[in-house]
Write a protein that holds these residues in place. Structure first.
Motif: not given
Length: 313
Positions: A148-153, A245-250, A311-312
């Protein structure tokens, strides 16, 4: 009779004493490990074989006992997780005698520290890559389709759209709820974030006040605080996957979400090559990693205890 000089001592013959190299490399290795300290670790040292079979039993349910009736029997067909011991990393240096004779003694310290860092990074990166495969993701060198994206989960990450977004409090709380909904134990959870997300957290007042605290003496490497009761760790190994793209994982998960099996721990060997008047120094490790309670690797029937947020960078 005067003691003859010069003498060959432990200092002048340091490159021929592998115990010193080993001790320094192991210390550097342990110092730089982050992810490997948070997941289940199994010692397979000295044992033969290339695959470890770990039982993955299904959780049973309690049955209501009615009077004058027999108990309800449970008979699940259990599965297993197979861990292939196929990750063999080495770090080698070929040191000529002239270099050994003329270089500062700090050269060995740099090599041992660098070897420990390089090998620990390999282990941690493999675990991070495995984390990308949570919930049906593609894994190594690609971001999880189940992330999922870091903005809203809640919004699924789409690699083609590169829709990752900065970490928010809402996404963190939603991910915690996913663990709670899967009956993941409250203890032994962890939250791994890249430096970019640490920067985000430090800019939010609530995380520098009550919700995000650290005692200043973190026992485990990389720990930067405690978030809603979950220890938070930062590592640069949450790197950008190639071809995206420039994305990293949490990664938020539980200790039992993954396993690290070590067959050869960190070791170092030294061999003198007279034909080259040089010393060959090699440090290596042999291990395997696998998901235990990860819906992408064990099956949807198992309780997932690891979730990824993108996340970016």
């Amino acid at each position: 009779m005067a003691y003859p000089t010069p003498q060959v001592t432990n200092t002048t013959a340091a490159t021929f004493i592998p115990e010193i190299w080993s001790d320094e490399i192991i210390a550097a290795y342990k110092k730089n490990l982050v992810m490997a300290n948070l997941v289940m670790k199994m010692n397979f040292k000295g044992k033969k074989g290339d695959v470890v079979h770990i039982p993955a039993p299904t959780r049973g349910s309690a049955s209501l006992k009615a009077a004058s009736t027999a108990v309800t029997l449970i008979a699940d067909t259990e599965s297993e997780v197979q861990v292939s011991i196929n990750r063999h990393f080495e770090y080698s240096r070929f040191i000529e005698d002239i270099t050994e004779a003329q270089a500062l003694s700090s050269m060995r310290q740099f090599y041992t520290t660098d070897a420990g860092y390089a090998l620990s990074r390999a282990v941690d990166t493999d675990l991070i890559n495995l984390g990308r495969s949570s919930n049906g993701g593609a894994g190594t060198n690609a971001y999880a389709t189940g992330a999922f994206i870091g903005g809203d989960g809640t919004t699924a990450y789409v690699a083609a759209n590169n829709n990752e977004s900065a970490l928010t409090d809402a996404a963190i709380r939603r991910t915690i709820q996913r663990l709670d909904d899967n009956d993941t134990p409250m203890d032994q959870r962890f939250f791994i974030i890249p430096p970019s997300s640490r920067n985000t957290l430090m800019g939010l007042a609530r995380y520098t006040e009550q919700a995000f605290v650290g005692d200043g003496n973190a026992i485990r490497n990389g720990e930067i605080g405690n978030l809603y009761g979950i220890p938070v760790f930062t590592t640069s190994n949450c790197d950008t996957a190639s071809g995206t793209a420039a994305a990293r994982v949490c990664l938020m998960g539980h200790r039992d979400s993954m396993v690290l099996v070590e067959q050869i721990g960190i070791r170092s060997q030294i061999q003198y090559k007279q034909d080259y008047l040089s010393t060959l120094f090699t440090s290596d490790t042999l291990y395997g990693v696998a998901g235990l309670r990860n819906a992408g690797t064990v099956g949807a029937a198992k309780s997932a205890s690891l979730f990824a947020l993108l996340v970016p960078a």
